[in-house]
Scaffold this active site. Structure first.
Site, mmCIF file in Angstrom:
data_model
loop_
_atom_site.group_PDB
_atom_site.id
_atom_site.type_symbol
_atom_site.label_atom_id
_atom_site.label_comp_id
_atom_site.label_asym_id
_atom_site.label_seq_id
_atom_site.Cartn_x
_atom_site.Cartn_y
_atom_site.Cartn_z
ATOM 1 N N LYS A 86 0.837 -1.291 -0.074
ATOM 2 C CA LYS A 86 0.123 0.012 0.049
ATOM 3 C C LYS A 86 0.957 1.347 -0.014
ATOM 4 C CE LYS A 86 -4.047 -1.908 0.089
ATOM 5 N NZ LYS A 86 -5.017 -1.635 -1.078
ATOM 6 N N GLU A 108 -10.328 5.157 2.446
ATOM 7 C CA GLU A 108 -11.247 3.985 2.659
ATOM 8 C C GLU A 108 -10.399 2.621 2.992
ATOM 9 O OE1 GLU A 108 -9.916 2.489 -0.707
ATOM 10 O OE2 GLU A 108 -10.895 4.288 -0.687
ATOM 11 N N SER A 376 2.078 -9.738 -0.824
ATOM 12 C CA SER A 376 1.518 -8.222 -0.943
ATOM 13 C C SER A 376 1.471 -7.585 0.673
ATOM 14 C CB SER A 376 0.023 -7.961 -1.406
ATOM 15 O OG SER A 376 -0.843 -8.708 -0.631
#
Length: 409
Positions: A86, A108, A376
Site C-alpha cells: 500500500k 477507505e 503483498s
C-alpha cells in the site's frame, strides 16, 4: 486505456456532477505530475528512503522441496514500511495531494493496511487524515485501527450495509462530494472513477518493474507464472502490468470464502453471481443480483472482501491476458501455516490466497518451472483473526487473563 479512462467496456467516470471539476483537476494534475521528472524523482526517493524499496525477490527452497514441483519465489512487499504494498500508491498520491495544494486526505480501508499507510504518509507530509472503515472490519483488524489513531488519523466506523470495504468506500465518496475543495480522496485500490484505476496501478507498477530486473539474477530468467491475490486489485495490477505481452502467465487469486453460494465468497470470476455493472463511480464486474443490487461477500481476509474488481483486471480477463482462480478459507489458512513453518515468513491472509494457489499448482509442474508469488503484506495485522480461526486456546486464555488484570489495575 482510452482518454476517458476506459479499459475496453470497463472503467470510465460515473460520478455526481458536483465532483466533475474536481475529478478533471485530479486527472490533469496526475498527467502533469507523471510528465515531470522532478516529481517522479521525489516519489522514487521517498519509496527508497522512507518505505525501503526495492523489496527483495526471495526463494522458498524448503516449501518448494516439500511440494516436489515448481520452484516458488516471493516478491516481498511485506517488507515495505507499514508492512504492505500500500505504501507505493500512498506515497504517490500523498505527494500529488501536496502538489495540488490539498490540506486533507480521506481514505477507505478494509484490512487496514491502506489506512495505516495513509496515516503514515499524512503524518510525514503534514496532511490531515480521515479513514473510513467498516465496523465489521474494525473488529477483526483492530491492531491497524490502533496504529492509525496513534499516527493522528481520525478513524470513522461505517455501520451501514455489511459494514465492510464496499460500505467504507461509499462513505468516503460522500465525504469527498462535500469537501473536494481542500480534500484529496486517496483511494487505496485500482477502482473508482478515472484516473484512479490508472493512477493506482501506475504507482504500484514499481513492483513488477523490480521483478523484471531482479528475475534474471535470482531466477536465472523471467518467471513462468506470477500469482497475486485480487480484491480491488492494486497489488495484482502492480506486479502484472509490467509483464503484459510477455510469455509469463499471470494468475489472479480471489477469495473463495467458504462456498459458492450468495454471500459465501468474493469471486467476481468463475461464478454466475457476477455481472457487468456500474457502481461507486466506475464500470466493472460486480457481484450483483438480476435487479442490479450488490450482493454480500465473505472472506477470511478483510482486504479481499470486496464486491467489485479493478476495471484493468476485468479487461485483462476478457482479453485472455489473465487467468483467474480462487482459494477457499481453509486452503488459505493451510498456506499461511506452511509458509510460516517452512520458510519463517508470516504472510497476510490476503497474500496467503496467492500462496495457496501456488501451493496447489506447483506439484503439478516441472521442477524447472519458476513461480513468483506477490507477497503483498505481512500477517501481524491478522493476529486475532488467525488465532480465532485456528482456535488457539492458549491465546484466548492469555487475552482473558490480560483483560482481567487490566480491570483490576
Amino acid at each position: 486505456m482510452s482518454d476517458e479512462g476506459r479499459f475496453g467496456q470497463y472503467g470510465g467516470s460515473f460520478i455526481p456532477e458536483i465532483l466533475f471539476n474536481s475529478q478533471q483537476d485530479l486527472l490533469s494534475a496526475y498527467r502533469e505530475a507523471m510528465a515531470d521528472p522532478e516529481f517522479k524523482a521525489e516519489m522514487l526517493a521517498q519509496m527508497q528512503q522512507y518505505s525501503g524499496r526495492p523489496t527483495p525477490l526471495t526463494p522458498c527452497p524448503n516449501l518448494s522441496q516439500q511440494l516436489g514441483g515448481a520452484q516458488i519465489y516471493l516478491k516481498r512487499e511485506d517488507l515495505n514500511h507499514s508492512g504492505a504494498h500500500k505504501m507505493n500508491n500512498v506515497i504517490g498520491q500523498g505527494l500529488l495531494a501536496k502538489r495540488m495544494g490539498k490540506k486533507r486526505v480521506i481514505a477507505e480501508t478494509g484490512a487496514g493496511q491502506h489506512g495505516v499507510a495513509s496515516a503514515l504518509v499524512s503524518a510525514r507530509l503534514g496532511l490531515e487524515c480521515t479513514v473510513y472503515m467498516g465496523a465489521h472490519d474494525i473488529e477483526r483488524q483492530y491492531p491497524n485501527v490502533f496504529w492509525m489513531k496513534q499516527l493522528g488519523a481520525t478513524v470513522v466506523p461505517v455501520t451501514t450495509g455489511a459494514a465492510t470495504l464496499k460500505d467504507a468506500l461509499d462513505e468516503a465518496m460522500r465525504d469527498w462530494s462535500s469537501s473536494f475543495n481542500d480534500t484529496h480522496y486517496l483511494i487505496g485500490t485500482s477502482c473508482g472513477c478515472a484516473p484512479y484505476p490508472e493512477m493506482v496501478a501506475g504507482f504500484q507498477s514499481i513492483i513488477g518493474e523490480e521483478v523484471l530486473s531482479q528475475a534474471p539474477e535470482v531466477l536465472g530468467r523471467q518467471p513462468d507464472k506470477i500469482y497475486a491475490c485480487v480484491g480491488g486489485g492494486s497489488n495484482a495490477c502492480g506486479i502484472f502490468l509490467p509483464y503484459k505481452g510477455t510469455t509469463t502467465e499471470l494468475v489472479g487469486v480471489e477469495a473463495g470464502g467458504i462456498g459458492d453460494g450468495v454471500g459465501e465468497h468474493a469471486m467476481r470470476f468463475n461464478t454466475d453471481q457476477a455481472r457487468f455493472g456500474i457502481a461507486q463511480g466506475y464500470a466493472t464486474e460486480f457481484l450483483q443480483d438480476e435487479q442490479g443490487q450488490l450482493l454480500p461477500t465473505q472472506s477470511i481476509s478483510a482486504g479481499l472482501d470486496y464486491v467489485g474488481v479493478s476495471p484493468i483486471l476485468a479487461d485483462m480477463v476478457k482479453r485472455n491476458e489473465l487467468r483467474m482462480t480462487a482459494a477457499r478459507d481453509e486452503a488459505v489458512l493451510d498456506a499461511f501455516k506452511r509458509l510460516a513453518t517452512t520458510e519463517g515468513i508470516i504472510a497476510a491472509l490476503e497474500s496467503s490466497h496467492a500462496v495457496a494457489a501456488a501451493i496447489a499448482e506447483a506439484p503439478k509442474l516441472s521442477r524447472d518451472e519458476k513461480l513468483v508469488v506477490n507477497l503483498s503484506g505481512r500477517g501481524d495485522k491478522d493476529l486475532f483473526n488467525i488465532a480465532s480461526a485456528l482456535k488457539d486456546a492458549p491465546f484466548n486464555d492469555f487475552l482473558a487473563d490480560y483483560l482481567a488484570r487490566e480491570k483490576q489495575a
